[in-house]
Scaffold this active site. Structure first.
Site, PDB file in Angstrom:
ATOM      1  N   CYS A  65      -6.467   1.052   3.494  1.00 39.02           N
ATOM      2  CA  CYS A  65      -7.398   2.174   3.546  1.00 39.02           C
ATOM      3  C   CYS A  65      -7.354   3.016   2.285  1.00 39.02           C
ATOM      4  O   CYS A  65      -8.304   3.736   1.965  1.00 39.02           O
ATOM      5  CB  CYS A  65      -7.070   3.044   4.750  1.00 39.02           C
ATOM      6  N   GLU A 113       0.877  -1.166   0.000  1.00 33.75           N
ATOM      7  CA  GLU A 113       0.000   0.000   0.000  1.00 33.75           C
ATOM      8  C   GLU A 113       0.916   1.219   0.000  1.00 33.75           C
ATOM      9  O   GLU A 113       1.990   1.186   0.612  1.00 33.75           O
ATOM     10  CB  GLU A 113      -0.864  -0.015   1.263  1.00 33.75           C
ATOM     11  N   ASN A 164     -11.920  -3.216   1.663  1.00 34.36           N
ATOM     12  CA  ASN A 164     -10.730  -3.472   2.483  1.00 34.36           C
ATOM     13  C   ASN A 164     -11.171  -3.914   3.869  1.00 34.36           C
ATOM     14  O   ASN A 164     -11.581  -5.037   4.078  1.00 34.36           O
ATOM     15  CB  ASN A 164      -9.853  -2.222   2.517  1.00 34.36           C
ATOM     16  N   GLU A 165     -11.128  -2.971   4.770  1.00 36.27           N
ATOM     17  CA  GLU A 165     -11.358  -3.295   6.184  1.00 36.27           C
ATOM     18  C   GLU A 165     -12.734  -2.736   6.537  1.00 36.27           C
ATOM     19  O   GLU A 165     -12.834  -1.753   7.242  1.00 36.27           O
ATOM     20  CB  GLU A 165     -10.259  -2.570   6.965  1.00 36.27           C
TER      21      GLU A 165
HETATM   22  O1  AHR Z   1      -1.569  -1.244   6.983  1.00 36.03           O
HETATM   23  C1  AHR Z   1      -2.000   0.005   7.382  1.00 36.03           C
HETATM   24  C2  AHR Z   1      -3.510   0.092   7.466  1.00 36.03           C
HETATM   25  O2  AHR Z   1      -3.997  -0.744   8.468  1.00 36.03           O
HETATM   26  C3  AHR Z   1      -4.267  -0.376   6.266  1.00 36.03           C
HETATM   27  O3  AHR Z   1      -4.369   0.596   5.303  1.00 36.03           O
HETATM   28  C4  AHR Z   1      -5.608  -0.709   6.810  1.00 36.03           C
HETATM   29  O4  AHR Z   1      -6.259  -1.714   6.082  1.00 36.03           O
HETATM   30  C5  AHR Z   1      -5.339  -1.056   8.231  1.00 36.03           C
HETATM   31  O5  AHR Z   1      -6.129  -0.324   9.087  1.00 36.03           O
END
Ligand code: AHR
Length: 659
Positions: free
Chosen positions: A241, A45, A375-376
């Site tokens: 994110c 990322e 994602n999350e």
């Molecule tokens: O890895 C950093 C962040 O951690 C990522 O963007 C997210 O998916 C998680 O909260």
């Protein structure tokens, strides 16, 4: 009598001090579940200047003059110049007009310091390129490009320079290769207008010629090499994110990341905004390392790509009102984006996106097998959005496996709600995230032993041990990651993928740590966590083997197991057996491992052992000492049906055996 009592006391003390032997058994006869080729992967990322300013080898920051707060952010300028916005690249319309300052002794000049300086190596070649024109069409204009050391005490600051004749009123790309005269981690690029003719410049770029695989618009070689050397089986991208964006307008839009680089529009990087305590207001995404470069790199390092697309939810940490998100009944364009991405990866050259891939240089499909939707994410707003994606992907691409999310936590309300929801929706894998302290890792040695075997498989998509009060890449954290990974390995029937996170960090530009690989402008090092991951990829094997204590209980660091975690695999490729034992305790632990299932008179022979250990568990690798703590491989003089070894305190051991 006194003497007798003393002797008895000494003997008793010695007996008590001799550590209890940890007896274990390994069934070498029946290999169990197949270990997925995707099991140990990487996740990149653009956080910590991982891509722009890192893996993406572009050395110029704000090369297209699109940084929104100040079109010249990252540049220092003098003389007569102006930013204009009717340039040749519709999605990056700004460019700079360099004008003669009106006096022979004055100069129009612009300078760029790159990302924390421009890293140059003596004798290495750098490709400078610029799109330019002479707008007034009154003859050719001249530019002089220099690589300079601003702090130099020598007569000239420039240690490489070249002139470029801009000879057309039409926009054209001009290129020149410069050889650096110095090694300088913080050099500057200087661009002079070198004739009294107005010149327009756009997309000012500088790359090392020697990139990973020699690609133009390429990647930094040492960083890509660290990925290759890890031998990952999976490659998740682009977030995190970043997929979601601080708002939907700034989510990762993959379609903006393909096609000619000059016309890939700039995006905000959400990591610019996330932490004010480590704030980088000049952190943007050029999309120069976009989806084409990603698929290509995945192919080159032999990893299956796992792209993540937006499910229409903006970052839920940063938005707690529903109007921040795409309404469920207006998801069509998001769903189409997901389908088009699969087409970009796999479509024939007659399809819209397959054709673009071919034009970019890769007519053959990339062979994408997985896609993650969101994602999350959490809450009911996620499954209700995921559902139409699943239907559409299943219909158009039934062969693609879908990854859903279990939220940001390793357990708890959201996690408990989302797992059944993922099962209901038929997700193939569920992504779990856990950045947790030491005690959590110590308690998770049996995490996957009792997971539902009838539901989706597990993708441990983001994890790292975040030491309590010690949030950096020390050896101790990596040791606990190694211990935790035994439950991944043991449960390979259900855990199919795992990726440590984050992957990269610039020592001057990080927002989040620990991270797997650190770098400055010229150097990089592999953290202890990288080495742990590497030991798991190096000794991945192909099938699990059952390793337990004598009562048949898995060795998971449980009470009475003396801080030991263990697992084992068989490698059908070479007939070897890999036994991993991690001792997190402060004491040396004698282990007696009995091999069950050998034929009469059959024995196992030792091939090698690998020991990963540091006397100081809070020590770490650094730029200055990149190999301070590395695994040590030794020959293993053993033959028998029972292996008696002692595992040193705070040590990760791999024993390699064969019949
Ligand atoms: O890895 C950093 C962040 O951690 C990522 O963007 C997210 O998916 C998680 O909260």
């Amino acid at each position: 009598m006194k003497r007798f009592l003393l002797t008895l006391f000494v003997l008793t003390a010695a007996f008590c001090a001799a550590a209890q032997v940890n007896e274990m058994k390994l069934d070498v006869r029946r290999p169990g579940a197949e270990i997925a080729s995707t099991m140990y992967g990487i996740f990149i990322e653009d956080i910590n200047f991982a891509a722009d300013g890192g893996l993406y080898a572009e050395l110029i920051k704000n090369r297209s003059f699109e940084f929104p707060n100040n079109r010249l952010q990252g540049w220092s300028v003098s003389g007569r110049l102006e930013v204009r916005e009717d340039g040749p690249f519709g999605r990056n319309p700004h460019y700079v007009r360099l004008c003669w300052p009106g006096h022979d002794q004055k100069h129009t000049v612009m300078e760029n310091d790159g990302y924390f300086g421009i890293g140059l190596k003596k004798g290495e070649q750098y490709r400078f390129s610029v799109w330019a024109r002479v707008p007034e069409n009154i003859g050719a204009g001249k530019l002089r490009v220099e690589l300079i050391d601003r702090d130099s005490m020598s007569e000239v600051q420039a240690h490489a320079s070249a002139e470029i004749l801009v000879d057309s009123p039409e926009w054209k790309k001009y290129e020149v290769v410069l050889t650096s005269g110095l090694t300088d981690p913080e050099a500057t690029l200087r661009l002079f207008l070198a004739s009294p003719v107005t010149v327009d410049v756009e997309h000012v770029s500088l790359f090392p010629v020697d990139t990973w695989m020699g690609h133009e618009n390429g990647l930094r070689k040492d960083l890509a090499q660290a990925l290759y050397d890890l031998d990952p089986g999976l490659f998740r991208f682009p977030g995190g994110c970043i997929v979601e964006g601080t708002d939907l307008d700034t989510r990762y839009n993959w379609k903006n990341s393909v096609g000619p680089v000059e016309n890939r529009p700039l995006n905000e990087n959400r990591w610019q905004h996330t932490f004010t305590h480590r704030f980088f207001p000049d952190y943007f995404q050029s999309y120069g390392l976009g989806f084409y470069e990603y698929f290509l790199l995945a192919e080159e390092i032999g990893a299956e790509p796992l792209p993540v697309v937006s499910c229409g939810l903006a970052c839920q940490f940063q938005n707690n009102t529903m109007d921040a998100h795409q309404p469920v009944d207006e998801l069509d364009c998001y769903i189409q984006d997901a389908l088009d991405l699969i087409d970009f990866a796999n479509g024939g050259t007659e399809t819209e996106w397959g054709r673009l891939r071919a034009e970019m240089g890769h007519p053959e499909p990339f062979g994408l097998k997985y896609i993650a939707i969101g994602n999350e994410q959490w809450g009911p707003e996620y499954p209700e959005r995921l559902e139409p994606f699943v239907k559409a992907v299943r219909k158009a691409y039934p062969e693609i496996l879908i990854v859903g999310s279990s939220g940001p936590n390793s357990e708890g309300e959201q996690f408990d709600y989302l797992w059944p929801e993922m099962k209901r929706l038929g997700a193939d894998l569920v992504d779990e995230h856990f950045y947790r302290p030491e005690k959590w890792f110590l308690s998770q040695g049996a995490r996957y032993d009792s997971y539902d075997r009838k539901g989706p498989a597990v993708f441990a998509g983001e994890y790292a041990c975040h030491g309590e009060g010690r949030k950096w890449n020390h050896f101790g954290a990596s040791l606990l990651e190694a211990a935790f990974m035994t439950t991944i390995e043991r449960n390979a029937d259900i855990v199919r993928m795992a990726t440590y996170a984050p992957l990269f960090a610039h020592v001057e530009g990080w927002q989040w740590r620990p991270d797997q690989i650190w770098f400055d402008n010229l150097r990089s090092f592999r953290s202890c966590s990288w080495h742990v991951q590497r030991l798991y990829t190096r000794y991945k094997g192909t099938h699990t083997l059952k390793l337990t204590d004598m009562e048949g209980v898995n060795v998971t660091g449980a009470e009475g197991q003396n801080g030991l975690f263990a697992s084992s695999v068989y490698d059908a490729a070479n007939g070897r057996i890999y036994v991993k034992i991690i001792n997190v305790s402060d004491d040396a632990q004698p282990v007696s491992l009995t091999f069950d299932g050998l034929k009469k008179k059959e024995t196992l022979k030792g091939v090698e052992t690998v020991s990963y250990h540091s006397d100081d568990i809070y020590a770490e690798n650094t730029l200055d000492e990149p190999e301070r703590i590395v695994p040590v491989t030794s020959s293993f003089d053993f033959e028998g049906r029972v292996m008696d070894v002692t595992v040193s305190p705070k040590t990760f051991m791999v024993y390699v055996l064969q019949k």
